[in-house]
Design an enzyme around this catalytic site. Structure first.
Site, PDB file in Angstrom:
ATOM      1  N   HIS A 194     -43.375 -22.214 -51.017  1.00 53.62           N
ATOM      2  CA  HIS A 194     -42.718 -21.698 -49.807  1.00 53.62           C
ATOM      3  C   HIS A 194     -43.769 -21.009 -48.930  1.00 53.62           C
ATOM      4  O   HIS A 194     -44.696 -20.382 -49.445  1.00 53.62           O
ATOM      5  CB  HIS A 194     -41.604 -20.721 -50.196  1.00 53.62           C
ATOM      6  CG  HIS A 194     -40.741 -20.347 -49.029  1.00 53.62           C
ATOM      7  ND1 HIS A 194     -41.122 -19.381 -48.125  1.00 53.62           N
ATOM      8  CD2 HIS A 194     -39.556 -20.828 -48.603  1.00 53.62           C
ATOM      9  CE1 HIS A 194     -40.175 -19.288 -47.196  1.00 53.62           C
ATOM     10  NE2 HIS A 194     -39.214 -20.154 -47.453  1.00 53.62           N
ATOM     11  N   SER A 221     -34.353 -21.816 -39.617  1.00 52.16           N
ATOM     12  CA  SER A 221     -33.299 -21.400 -38.684  1.00 52.16           C
ATOM     13  C   SER A 221     -32.151 -22.405 -38.575  1.00 52.16           C
ATOM     14  O   SER A 221     -31.598 -22.612 -37.487  1.00 52.16           O
ATOM     15  CB  SER A 221     -33.893 -21.087 -37.303  1.00 52.16           C
ATOM     16  OG  SER A 221     -34.822 -20.021 -37.415  1.00 52.16           O
ATOM     17  N   GLY A 275     -36.804 -18.085 -40.203  1.00 52.11           N
ATOM     18  CA  GLY A 275     -36.305 -16.729 -39.969  1.00 52.11           C
ATOM     19  C   GLY A 275     -36.466 -16.235 -38.544  1.00 52.11           C
ATOM     20  O   GLY A 275     -36.334 -15.044 -38.277  1.00 52.11           O
ATOM     21  N   GLY A 283     -32.435 -20.396 -45.488  1.00 48.23           N
ATOM     22  CA  GLY A 283     -32.752 -19.015 -45.846  1.00 48.23           C
ATOM     23  C   GLY A 283     -31.622 -18.085 -45.438  1.00 48.23           C
ATOM     24  O   GLY A 283     -30.605 -17.958 -46.122  1.00 48.23           O
ATOM     25  N   GLY A 284     -31.783 -17.435 -44.285  1.00 49.28           N
ATOM     26  CA  GLY A 284     -30.825 -16.416 -43.832  1.00 49.28           C
ATOM     27  C   GLY A 284     -29.366 -16.842 -43.924  1.00 49.28           C
ATOM     28  O   GLY A 284     -28.514 -16.073 -44.406  1.00 49.28           O
ATOM     29  N   GLU A 325     -40.781 -27.431 -43.487  1.00 53.29           N
ATOM     30  CA  GLU A 325     -40.384 -26.164 -42.877  1.00 53.29           C
ATOM     31  C   GLU A 325     -41.505 -25.648 -41.977  1.00 53.29           C
ATOM     32  O   GLU A 325     -42.455 -25.017 -42.465  1.00 53.29           O
ATOM     33  CB  GLU A 325     -40.137 -25.115 -43.967  1.00 53.29           C
ATOM     34  CG  GLU A 325     -39.074 -25.483 -44.973  1.00 53.29           C
ATOM     35  CD  GLU A 325     -38.514 -24.234 -45.634  1.00 53.29           C
ATOM     36  OE1 GLU A 325     -37.317 -23.980 -45.435  1.00 53.29           O
ATOM     37  OE2 GLU A 325     -39.261 -23.515 -46.301  1.00 53.29           O
ATOM     38  N   GLU A 347     -43.763 -18.344 -47.345  1.00 51.59           N
ATOM     39  CA  GLU A 347     -43.942 -16.900 -47.597  1.00 51.59           C
ATOM     40  C   GLU A 347     -44.833 -16.688 -48.822  1.00 51.59           C
ATOM     41  O   GLU A 347     -45.603 -15.731 -48.880  1.00 51.59           O
ATOM     42  CB  GLU A 347     -42.571 -16.222 -47.763  1.00 51.59           C
ATOM     43  CG  GLU A 347     -41.871 -16.099 -46.416  1.00 51.59           C
ATOM     44  CD  GLU A 347     -40.353 -16.098 -46.471  1.00 51.59           C
ATOM     45  OE1 GLU A 347     -39.786 -15.836 -47.551  1.00 51.59           O
ATOM     46  OE2 GLU A 347     -39.729 -16.355 -45.428  1.00 51.59           O
ATOM     47  N   ASN A 373     -31.979 -20.505 -50.199  1.00 47.72           N
ATOM     48  CA  ASN A 373     -33.050 -19.635 -50.701  1.00 47.72           C
ATOM     49  C   ASN A 373     -32.674 -18.197 -50.335  1.00 47.72           C
ATOM     50  O   ASN A 373     -32.794 -17.802 -49.177  1.00 47.72           O
ATOM     51  CB  ASN A 373     -34.374 -20.054 -50.030  1.00 47.72           C
ATOM     52  CG  ASN A 373     -35.496 -19.086 -50.345  1.00 47.72           C
ATOM     53  OD1 ASN A 373     -35.393 -18.254 -51.244  1.00 47.72           O
ATOM     54  ND2 ASN A 373     -36.584 -19.206 -49.593  1.00 47.72           N
ATOM     55  N   TRP A 374     -32.222 -17.456 -51.332  1.00 47.76           N
ATOM     56  CA  TRP A 374     -31.775 -16.074 -51.055  1.00 47.76           C
ATOM     57  C   TRP A 374     -32.937 -15.119 -50.846  1.00 47.76           C
ATOM     58  O   TRP A 374     -32.737 -13.968 -50.475  1.00 47.76           O
ATOM     59  CB  TRP A 374     -30.915 -15.571 -52.214  1.00 47.76           C
ATOM     60  CG  TRP A 374     -29.597 -16.251 -52.371  1.00 47.76           C
ATOM     61  CD1 TRP A 374     -29.163 -17.389 -51.752  1.00 47.76           C
ATOM     62  CD2 TRP A 374     -28.523 -15.832 -53.220  1.00 47.76           C
ATOM     63  NE1 TRP A 374     -27.888 -17.694 -52.165  1.00 47.76           N
ATOM     64  CE2 TRP A 374     -27.467 -16.750 -53.070  1.00 47.76           C
ATOM     65  CE3 TRP A 374     -28.343 -14.767 -54.110  1.00 47.76           C
ATOM     66  CZ2 TRP A 374     -26.259 -16.646 -53.755  1.00 47.76           C
ATOM     67  CZ3 TRP A 374     -27.144 -14.653 -54.798  1.00 47.76           C
ATOM     68  CH2 TRP A 374     -26.114 -15.586 -54.616  1.00 47.76           C
ATOM     69  N   LYS A 375     -34.140 -15.569 -51.124  1.00 48.40           N
ATOM     70  CA  LYS A 375     -35.336 -14.720 -51.024  1.00 48.40           C
ATOM     71  C   LYS A 375     -35.121 -13.434 -51.832  1.00 48.40           C
ATOM     72  O   LYS A 375     -34.428 -13.459 -52.850  1.00 48.40           O
ATOM     73  CB  LYS A 375     -35.682 -14.432 -49.558  1.00 48.40           C
ATOM     74  CG  LYS A 375     -35.697 -15.708 -48.713  1.00 48.40           C
ATOM     75  CD  LYS A 375     -36.343 -15.534 -47.378  1.00 48.40           C
ATOM     76  CE  LYS A 375     -36.180 -16.817 -46.575  1.00 48.40           C
ATOM     77  NZ  LYS A 375     -37.029 -16.884 -45.427  1.00 48.40           N
TER      78      LYS A 375
END
Ligand code: PEP
Length: 251
Positions: free
Chosen positions: A94, A213, A172, A234-235, A166, A96, A9-11
């Site tokens: 998600h 993470s 993150g 993610g990151g 998640e 977010e 997920n590149w956000k």
């Protein structure tokens, strides 16, 4: 029995040019691992370029969200048909989206139904907040999110669904859940509720991912658990070496 699944997920990261460079860095490593279903979810501005770069590979393209209607007066939204033009997968619910953009269990359910009606493969995100975790509500919250998201969905399309557990406090933050605890929630809450919705046989075929993470060092500890079939990343999905390392761990 369940093919491992790793999605990045590149956000809200990467311009079109940067996205093309990252895909070029990722592709050799991703193409080498056929035993894992690999998916990348860039922002929609890069769908066209990334879909062309992936066209000759079996790496899938996913969106990070959709709106359930096909078209209309919904300023700023990306319709299910627009997603479907480029993507096979779509992340839905998600944390977010839930915490920053007001998504609720009801809108998540509308998005799930719309995605499945249009033959997309939804990656449904569920997970408890830190406060819910600390007050012992993890099981109740995750069960509710799963049940509500799946309301009215027929068992016949359920195998298309991937669920990502998640914990919000792990996203993150660099503080991953323990693999054993993540497995317990995946097995005793997510898969149990999938079985209540669709029956045990279908529930046993649905992939459950862990997200929060994950990096190439800790990935194998998660993926070796009985009910964790891969990761939503993610990151670490923004760094080719990290993401390929995670995919390798899933293999
Ligand atoms: C995510 O955004 O779904 C996620 C898991 O992020 P990170 O890997 O950065 O914790």
């Amino acid at each position: 029995m369940r093919k491992p699944f790793v999605a990045g997920n590149w956000k809200m990261n990467k311009t079109v040019e940067q996205a093309a460079l990252l895909v070029a860095d990722l592709l050799p490593g991703l193409e080498a691992v056929k035993t894992v279903e690999r998916v990348i979810c860039p922002p929609p501005t890069s769908f066209m370029v990334v879909s062309r770069l992936l066209a000759a590979s079996d790496v899938g393209l996913g969106a990070q969200n959709l709106f359930w209607e096909e078209s209309g007066a919904y300023t700023g939204e990306l319709s299910v048909l627009m997603v479907k033009e480029f993507c096979k997968f779509v992340i839905i619910g998600h944390s977010e989206r839930r915490s920053l953009f007001g998504e609720t269990d009801d809108t998540v359910n509308l998005k799930m139904k719309s995605a499945l009606a249009h033959d997309l493969f939804p990656i449904l995100c569920v997970g408890e907040s830190l406060e819910e975790n600390e007050s012992g509500q993890t099981g109740t919250v995750v069960a509710r999110q799963v049940k509500k998201a799946l309301e009215g969905i027929e068992a016949g399309v359920a195998e298309k669904i991937v669920v990502a557990y998640e914990p919000v406090w792990a996203i993150g933050t660099g503080k991953a859940a323990s693999p054993e605890t993540a497995n317990e929630i995946s097995r005793d809450v997510v898969r149990k509720n999938l079985a209540e919705c669709f029956g045990a046989n279908i529930a046993a075929k649905i992939r459950i991912l862990y997200g929060g993470s994950v990096n190439k060092q800790n990935a194998a500890d998660f993926f070796s658990q009985s009910d964790i079939d891969g990761g939503l990343i993610g990151g670490a999905s923004l760094k080719a070496e990290e993401f390929v390392g995670i995919v390798d761990a899933a293999a």
